[in-house]
Motif scaffolding. Structure first.
Motif, short mmCIF file in Angstrom:
data_model
loop_
_atom_site.label_atom_id
_atom_site.label_comp_id
_atom_site.label_asym_id
_atom_site.label_seq_id
_atom_site.Cartn_x
_atom_site.Cartn_y
_atom_site.Cartn_z
N ALA A 1 11.65 -4.74 -8.76
CA ALA A 1 12.63 -4.38 -7.72
C ALA A 1 12.07 -3.36 -6.73
O ALA A 1 12.40 -3.39 -5.54
N ALA A 2 11.26 -2.42 -7.24
CA ALA A 2 10.73 -1.35 -6.39
C ALA A 2 9.44 -0.84 -6.99
O ALA A 2 9.28 -0.80 -8.21
N VAL A 3 8.52 -0.44 -6.12
CA VAL A 3 7.23 0.08 -6.56
C VAL A 3 6.92 1.37 -5.82
O VAL A 3 7.04 1.44 -4.59
N THR A 4 6.53 2.39 -6.58
CA THR A 4 6.07 3.66 -6.01
C THR A 4 4.57 3.78 -6.27
O THR A 4 4.12 3.66 -7.42
N PHE A 5 3.80 3.99 -5.22
CA PHE A 5 2.34 4.11 -5.31
C PHE A 5 1.95 5.57 -5.12
O PHE A 5 2.41 6.23 -4.19
N ILE A 6 1.07 6.06 -6.00
CA ILE A 6 0.55 7.43 -5.90
C ILE A 6 -0.98 7.37 -5.81
O ILE A 6 -1.61 6.64 -6.58
N ASP A 7 -1.55 8.14 -4.92
CA ASP A 7 -3.00 8.33 -4.91
C ASP A 7 -3.30 9.62 -4.16
O ASP A 7 -2.55 10.01 -3.25
N ALA A 8 -4.38 10.27 -4.57
CA ALA A 8 -4.77 11.52 -3.91
C ALA A 8 -5.60 11.26 -2.66
O ALA A 8 -5.70 12.14 -1.79
N SER A 9 -6.17 10.07 -2.55
CA SER A 9 -7.08 9.75 -1.46
C SER A 9 -6.33 9.18 -0.25
O SER A 9 -5.62 8.18 -0.37
N LYS A 10 -6.57 9.77 0.91
CA LYS A 10 -5.96 9.25 2.14
C LYS A 10 -6.49 7.85 2.44
O LYS A 10 -5.76 6.98 2.93
N GLU A 11 -7.78 7.62 2.18
CA GLU A 11 -8.36 6.31 2.44
C GLU A 11 -7.75 5.25 1.53
O GLU A 11 -7.44 4.14 1.97
N SER A 12 -7.55 5.59 0.25
CA SER A 12 -6.91 4.64 -0.65
C SER A 12 -5.49 4.33 -0.19
O SER A 12 -5.07 3.17 -0.20
N LEU A 13 -4.77 5.34 0.23
CA LEU A 13 -3.40 5.11 0.68
C LEU A 13 -3.35 4.30 1.97
O LEU A 13 -2.41 3.55 2.21
N ARG A 14 -4.38 4.44 2.80
CA ARG A 14 -4.47 3.57 3.99
C ARG A 14 -4.57 2.11 3.56
O ARG A 14 -3.90 1.23 4.12
N LEU A 15 -5.40 1.85 2.55
CA LEU A 15 -5.53 0.48 2.04
C LEU A 15 -4.24 0.00 1.41
O LEU A 15 -3.83 -1.15 1.59
N VAL A 16 -3.60 0.88 0.64
CA VAL A 16 -2.32 0.51 0.01
C VAL A 16 -1.31 0.11 1.07
O VAL A 16 -0.66 -0.94 0.97
N ARG A 17 -1.16 0.94 2.09
CA ARG A 17 -0.19 0.64 3.15
C ARG A 17 -0.52 -0.68 3.84
O ARG A 17 0.37 -1.48 4.15
N SER A 18 -1.81 -0.89 4.10
CA SER A 18 -2.24 -2.14 4.73
C SER A 18 -1.89 -3.34 3.87
O SER A 18 -1.39 -4.37 4.36
N ASN A 19 -2.12 -3.22 2.56
CA ASN A 19 -1.83 -4.33 1.66
C ASN A 19 -0.33 -4.55 1.48
O ASN A 19 0.12 -5.69 1.31
N ILE A 20 0.45 -3.49 1.53
CA ILE A 20 1.91 -3.63 1.48
C ILE A 20 2.39 -4.44 2.67
O ILE A 20 3.22 -5.35 2.54
N VAL A 21 1.85 -4.12 3.83
CA VAL A 21 2.23 -4.85 5.05
C VAL A 21 1.82 -6.31 4.94
O VAL A 21 2.58 -7.22 5.31
#
Length: 198
Positions: free
Chosen positions: A78-98
């Motif tokens: 139903a819902a997913v929360t993603f955590i990471d310390a790396s800004k670059e990793s989170l950039r990839l996460v956001r891109s993949n979410i989109v």
């Protein structure tokens, strides 16, 4: 010493195995800093979880590319929360979410996984599944499991799914936590830890 795939030569891809985003390619990084879960391991993990993922609230503690969290979403979480310390990793996460068109059901938080998970638990946010696939040999698994013993981020009956090197033992579990299954895939072990509040 565990071997790592070489991601330095070019940007690599992984895929969503099944569900509403089946076959979609996820971008993974060029560096050694992120070690995405191999497709065969991921497929086995989700075969074990089965239909329990449907409607679940999921925490991807060391998100990396968002691979595990987005597979959960594709399979009906139903819902997913993603955590990471790396800004670059989170950039990839956001891109993949989109790419998955999953923005409405996903949230991305930057910071140390133990600290953010503790903050979420203190705010009363609890999860049905938490995936813990951190960089090997850094002590992260020990910190996450210790946190379960003092401030659980899991609902009673929830599962912490840990991916670790076969060369590293699972730390002692705190009261209220039970190891229900361990599966080995070459040099990787995946542990399923159930949290049962005492």
């Amino acid at each position: 010493m565990p071997s790592y795939p070489n991601y330095n030569t070019e940007e690599q891809y992984m895929r969503i195995i099944t569900g509403k985003a089946r076959g979609l390619q996820l971008t993974v990084p060029k560096t050694y800093d992120v070690r995405p879960t191999a497709d065969r391991v991921k497929e086995s993990v989700f075969n074990i979880i089965g239909s329990k993922i449907i409607g679940a609230e999921v925490l991807d503690l060391f998100a990396g590319t968002g691979n595990l969290g987005l597979e959960s979403w594709s399979r009906g979480a139903a819902a997913v929360t993603f955590i990471d310390a790396s800004k670059e990793s989170l950039r990839l996460v956001r891109s993949n979410i989109v790419k998955c068109r999953a923005e409405a059901d996903c949230r991305v938080l930057q910071g140390s996984a133990p600290a953010v998970a503790e903050r979420l638990a203190a705010a009363g946010e609890l999860f049905d599944f938490a995936f813990c696939d951190p960089p090997y040999n850094k002590g992260w698994i020990e910190q996450i499991i210790a946190l379960l013993g003092k401030k659980s981020f899991l609902r009673p009956g929830g599962y912490l799914v840990v991916e670790r090197s076969a060369h590293n033992a699972l730390p002692e579990l705190p009261a209220g936590c039970e190891l229900v299954r361990s599966s080995r895939y070459g040099e990787t072990i995946v542990d399923f830890i159930c949290y049962n509040m005492l």
